[in-house]
Design a protein around this motif. Structure first.
Motif, PDB file in Angstrom:
ATOM      1  N   VAL A  45       0.870  -1.169   0.000  1.00  0.00           N
ATOM      2  CA  VAL A  45       0.000   0.000   0.000  1.00  0.00           C
ATOM      3  C   VAL A  45       0.905   1.216   0.000  1.00  0.00           C
ATOM      4  CG1 VAL A  45      -1.784   1.254   1.247  1.00  0.00           C
ATOM      5  CG2 VAL A  45      -1.761  -1.255   1.288  1.00  0.00           C
ATOM      6  N   MET A  46       0.854   1.977  -1.095  1.00  0.00           N
ATOM      7  CA  MET A  46       1.716   3.151  -1.268  1.00  0.00           C
ATOM      8  C   MET A  46       3.189   2.808  -1.022  1.00  0.00           C
ATOM      9  SD  MET A  46      -0.808   6.193   0.197  1.00  0.00           S
ATOM     10  CE  MET A  46       0.086   6.366   1.648  1.00  0.00           C
ATOM     11  N   GLY A  47       3.587   1.635  -1.484  1.00  0.00           N
ATOM     12  CA  GLY A  47       4.967   1.209  -1.371  1.00  0.00           C
ATOM     13  C   GLY A  47       5.322   0.535  -0.060  1.00  0.00           C
ATOM     14  N   VAL A  53       1.813  -1.449   7.118  1.00  0.00           N
ATOM     15  CA  VAL A  53       0.541  -0.722   7.108  1.00  0.00           C
ATOM     16  C   VAL A  53      -0.299  -1.127   8.320  1.00  0.00           C
ATOM     17  CG1 VAL A  53      -1.627  -0.382   5.855  1.00  0.00           C
ATOM     18  CG2 VAL A  53       0.542  -0.419   4.613  1.00  0.00           C
TER      19      VAL A  53
END
Length: 139
Positions: A45-47, A53
């Motif tokens: 998630v977003m790298g 996360v």
């Protein structure tokens, strides 16, 4: 506002605090096993790896729980803060639906985990709504 008019909301906020602090701490501590159980393939998630996360999300939920406890513990219940918490709970439920709708390789355990937590948060939000309505009618 009197004690009987804010009792439901105050108790709901205390319940929200307890649930948030405990579940957030469990998510942060066991982020890796939860990430492994939630998805069939690695998810970023977003790298960020899903475990990272989950860890960050867990810490954020603990902080949210502390806010709920702070609001519930005030001698005069701050209706504005309570409304913000209610809005955040609604946002959590909506985000959960969105996460489940996105194409991802969620396992049955991942879907169940997201769904159960969303249902618990939705129940808390309903009680918060009822408590806020009760406050609105108390003058």
């Amino acid at each position: 506002m009197n004690a009987s008019s804010d009792r439901l909301l105050r108790r709901t906020l205390w319940g929200n605090a307890a649930f948030s602090i405990v579940s957030g701490a469990v998510l942060a501590i066991f982020a890796r096993p939860f990430a492994d159980a939630a998805a069939q393939a690695p998810v970023a998630v977003m790298g960020f790896d899903l475990a990272v996360v989950f860890e960050l999300l867990g810490l954020g939920v603990v902080a949210f729980g502390a806010l709920c406890a702070w609001v519930a513990s005030r001698p005069a219940l701050a209706e504005g803060w309570a409304r913000m918490i209610f809005g955040a709970d609604l946002a959590w439920v909506a985000a959960s639906v969105l996460v489940l709708a996105l194409p991802a390789s969620w396992t049955t355990a991942g879907i169940a985990g997201i769904g159960v937590v969303a249902l618990i948060v939705a129940d808390i939000a309903i009680l918060e709504y009822l408590g806020l309505r009760r406050l609105g009618s108390a003058t």
